[in-house]
Design a protein around this motif. Structure first.
Motif, mmCIF file in Angstrom:
data_model
loop_
_atom_site.group_PDB
_atom_site.id
_atom_site.type_symbol
_atom_site.label_atom_id
_atom_site.label_comp_id
_atom_site.label_asym_id
_atom_site.label_seq_id
_atom_site.Cartn_x
_atom_site.Cartn_y
_atom_site.Cartn_z
ATOM 1 N N LEU A 173 0.909 -1.289 -0.057
ATOM 2 C CA LEU A 173 0.083 0.488 0.089
ATOM 3 C C LEU A 173 0.705 1.085 -0.071
ATOM 4 C CD1 LEU A 173 -2.861 -1.262 2.670
ATOM 5 C CD2 LEU A 173 -2.553 -0.564 0.057
ATOM 6 N N ALA A 174 2.175 0.963 0.958
ATOM 7 C CA ALA A 174 2.547 2.517 0.881
ATOM 8 C C ALA A 174 3.419 2.643 -0.338
ATOM 9 C CB ALA A 174 3.857 2.431 1.815
ATOM 10 N N ILE A 175 4.056 1.561 -0.694
ATOM 11 C CA ILE A 175 4.650 1.705 -2.405
ATOM 12 C C ILE A 175 3.788 2.004 -3.498
ATOM 13 C CG2 ILE A 175 5.513 0.327 -3.959
ATOM 14 C CD1 ILE A 175 6.564 -1.468 -2.190
ATOM 15 N N GLY A 176 2.481 1.005 -3.470
ATOM 16 C CA GLY A 176 1.652 2.193 -4.095
ATOM 17 C C GLY A 176 1.630 3.813 -4.530
ATOM 18 N N TRP A 177 0.666 3.837 -2.246
ATOM 19 C CA TRP A 177 0.845 5.412 -2.706
ATOM 20 C C TRP A 177 1.844 6.447 -3.444
ATOM 21 C CZ3 TRP A 177 3.734 9.029 0.382
ATOM 22 C CH2 TRP A 177 3.046 9.774 0.517
ATOM 23 N N GLY A 178 3.617 5.809 -2.648
ATOM 24 C CA GLY A 178 4.334 6.545 -3.154
ATOM 25 C C GLY A 178 4.783 6.710 -5.378
ATOM 26 N N VAL A 179 4.100 5.017 -5.841
ATOM 27 C CA VAL A 179 4.322 5.511 -7.212
ATOM 28 C C VAL A 179 3.618 5.992 -7.743
ATOM 29 C CG1 VAL A 179 3.951 3.847 -8.806
ATOM 30 C CG2 VAL A 179 5.580 3.283 -7.210
ATOM 31 N N ASP A 180 2.399 6.542 -7.552
ATOM 32 C CA ASP A 180 0.828 6.555 -7.996
ATOM 33 C C ASP A 180 1.627 8.413 -7.884
ATOM 34 O OD1 ASP A 180 -2.157 7.307 -8.299
ATOM 35 O OD2 ASP A 180 -2.367 8.228 -6.754
ATOM 36 N N ARG A 181 2.194 8.867 -6.740
ATOM 37 C CA ARG A 181 1.880 10.479 -6.227
ATOM 38 C C ARG A 181 3.294 10.754 -7.065
ATOM 39 N NH1 ARG A 181 4.058 13.048 -1.248
ATOM 40 N NH2 ARG A 181 4.138 14.646 -0.921
ATOM 41 N N LEU A 182 4.268 9.918 -7.589
ATOM 42 C CA LEU A 182 5.522 10.144 -8.538
ATOM 43 C C LEU A 182 4.649 10.373 -9.795
ATOM 44 C CD1 LEU A 182 8.311 7.853 -7.092
ATOM 45 C CD2 LEU A 182 7.792 10.216 -7.260
ATOM 46 N N THR A 183 4.045 9.206 -10.022
ATOM 47 C CA THR A 183 3.773 9.270 -11.510
ATOM 48 C C THR A 183 2.117 10.298 -11.592
ATOM 49 O OG1 THR A 183 2.341 7.328 -10.773
ATOM 50 C CG2 THR A 183 4.151 6.919 -11.519
ATOM 51 N N ARG A 184 1.501 10.784 -10.950
ATOM 52 C CA ARG A 184 0.426 11.686 -10.863
ATOM 53 C C ARG A 184 0.728 13.222 -11.691
ATOM 54 N NH1 ARG A 184 -1.380 13.223 -5.335
ATOM 55 N NH2 ARG A 184 -1.905 10.309 -5.246
ATOM 56 N N PRO A 185 1.896 13.504 -11.926
ATOM 57 C CA PRO A 185 2.324 14.947 -12.343
ATOM 58 C C PRO A 185 2.336 13.996 -13.880
ATOM 59 C CG PRO A 185 3.378 14.387 -10.330
ATOM 60 C CD PRO A 185 2.750 13.569 -10.728
ATOM 61 N N LEU A 186 2.895 12.510 -14.545
ATOM 62 C CA LEU A 186 2.816 12.266 -15.035
ATOM 63 C C LEU A 186 2.039 12.114 -16.198
ATOM 64 C CD1 LEU A 186 6.035 9.789 -14.933
ATOM 65 C CD2 LEU A 186 6.556 11.628 -16.799
ATOM 66 N N ARG A 187 0.620 11.538 -15.546
ATOM 67 C CA ARG A 187 0.059 11.360 -15.992
ATOM 68 C C ARG A 187 -1.299 11.873 -16.648
ATOM 69 N NH1 ARG A 187 -0.812 7.692 -11.399
ATOM 70 N NH2 ARG A 187 -2.513 9.475 -10.772
ATOM 71 N N ALA A 188 -1.398 13.112 -15.196
ATOM 72 C CA ALA A 188 -1.777 14.392 -16.009
ATOM 73 C C ALA A 188 -0.775 15.206 -17.098
ATOM 74 C CB ALA A 188 -1.753 15.893 -15.132
ATOM 75 N N PHE A 189 -0.140 15.528 -17.056
ATOM 76 C CA PHE A 189 1.228 15.870 -18.846
ATOM 77 C C PHE A 189 1.058 15.265 -20.131
ATOM 78 C CE2 PHE A 189 4.372 15.559 -21.557
ATOM 79 C CZ PHE A 189 5.015 16.622 -22.037
#
Length: 419
Positions: free
Chosen positions: A139-155
């Motif tokens: 869960l912690a890794i998923g949250w961290g990866v989601d936070r890292l990739t969120r700008p890429l998804r928005a881009f």
């Protein structure tokens, strides 16, 4: 990334658990051996002081073999000297140390049932804790990866909103965007700007060429009109002059439509005419008779009922004409059949045919705008027109049995009486 990290955590936890199990088993062996050896020494010491004294079993520790009249339990018979773990008899689980005393096997057994139950409980607790740890880590890794990739998804979403038919579009980033995204966005915006300049130059070129082409075509049309106005022209020549005049007008319309296709494809559907395919096909076939005659081919139009469609006349003429010309060019002799089937124009040629791989290659070239290898610019043009007008182009063939091309115009039909 999440799956890889969670998988690594699971493998690491399994390795730690397995290593702990192995260490625990080894430690048990050492502890049991040390404990039972100490008891045997104690027994030997008491026998040395009092040979007639007998061992008295306790609740957890029992001695077998010291009385010659009492045989060993069945589970202990034949055991080699040494430590034997998890031996079951009398409904209990024992750890047994076997030794040779006075030529007879003695067995000192320790009841470990309660210890084994505690060991299973501890192992289950450790395993449950490890599973919970892996879950929380995932869960912690998923949250961290989601936070890292969120700008890429928005881009990526901003890129998906770009429209190829609009100019002046750029990728805008928030003020807190990372430096990496800023570099990528700047490079992409620079590419968009250069691409817009390239498209603008192409459109200017197309516009210039269309005007250049209109001039000689207008000259041809004007000359044909003057020739047709002359007296005493034989009827065959007058028919050919009329064909020249008609063809020049069609080319003028086609150039205008190609210009629209290059600049504003959306206007194609709005420039539609009401067309009877049953009446149009013979005219198109008549224009291609000289080309077919040179190769000894017969163009046979099957009679059909009235079939009206709503589409740009020059586009329909160009599409069917290109398909018919391809059929003529790829046939040596025989009959080419032209018919209307449920709102579709079908052309069957007696050519050499194609393999499924060759047909797939044609579709691939049309999809990427490169159909020149097989059908000239015709198939490329038709594929683009089909995309904009909702038509479909199907090709079926077998080697040595000719090719059947089907241009489905049913989306444009306005008369249910299509033959």
């Amino acid at each position: 990334m999440v799956q890889g990290l969670v998988g690594y955590a699971v493998l690491a936890s399994a390795a730690i658990f397995a290593y702990g199990y192995i260490v625990n088993e080894h430690a048990e062996q050492l502890v049991w051996t040390s404990l039972l050896e100490a008891e045997f020494k104690h027994i030997d010491g008491r026998r040395a002081l009092s040979p007639d004294e007998r061992w008295v079993d306790t609740e957890t520790l029992s001695l077998f073999g010291d009385d010659p009249r009492t045989p060993l339990p069945e589970a202990l018979r034949g055991k080699a000297p040494g430590l034997h773990d998890e031996v079951v008899f009398d409904g209990k689980e024992w750890v047994v140390l076997v030794r040779e005393v006075d030529g007879r096997p003695w067995a000192l057994a320790l009841d470990i049932g309660d210890f084994e139950r505690r060991e299973v409980y501890v192992a289950a607790s450790v395993l449950a804790a490890m599973l919970v740890m892996v879950l929380l880590l995932g869960l912690a890794i998923g949250w961290g990866v989601d936070r890292l990739t969120r700008p890429l998804r928005a881009f990526a979403q901003r890129i998906a909103l770009l429209r190829p038919d609009r100019t002046g579009q750029r990728i805008e980033l928030p003020d807190d965007a990372s430096s990496e995204l800023v570099v990528i966005a700047d490079a992409l915006n620079d590419y968009i700007a250069r691409n817009e300049l390239y498209v603008q130059r192409e459109r200017v070129f197309i516009d210039s060429m269309s005007h250049e082409l209109r001039t000689p075509i207008s000259v041809i049309a004007g000359a044909a009109e003057l020739a047709a106005a002359q007296r005493g022209i034989p009827d065959p020549a007058r028919q050919q002059i009329a064909r020249i005049s008609r063809t020049s007008r069609e080319i003028e319309h086609l150039i205008a439509l190609l210009l629209v296709l290059a600049k504003e494809p959306g206007r194609l559907a709005r420039a539609s005419d009401r067309i009877d395919l049953a009446q149009l096909l013979p005219e198109i076939v008549d224009d291609h008779l000289p080309m077919a005659s040179e190769k000894g081919l017969v163009l046979a139009v099957q009679p059909t009922a009235r079939c009206e469609i709503l589409a740009p006349m020059p586009v329909v003429q160009a599409a069917i004409g290109n398909l018919l010309r391809n059929a003529i060019e790829n046939s040596d002799s025989g009959e080419i059949g032209i018919r209307i089937d449920s709102g579709a124009v079908v052309i069957d040629d007696p050519g050499h045919g194609m393999t499924p791989e060759e047909i797939s290659a044609i579709y691939a070239r049309m999809a990427r705008g490169g159909g020149r290898e097989r059908g000239g610019i015709g198939l490329e043009l038709i594929s683009r027109l089909c995309d904009h007008l909702g038509w479909t182009l199907e090709i079926s063939s077998r080697p040595g049995q000719g090719t059947s091309t089907r241009l489905d115009l049913s989306m444009a039909c306005v008369d249910d009486g299509a033959g």
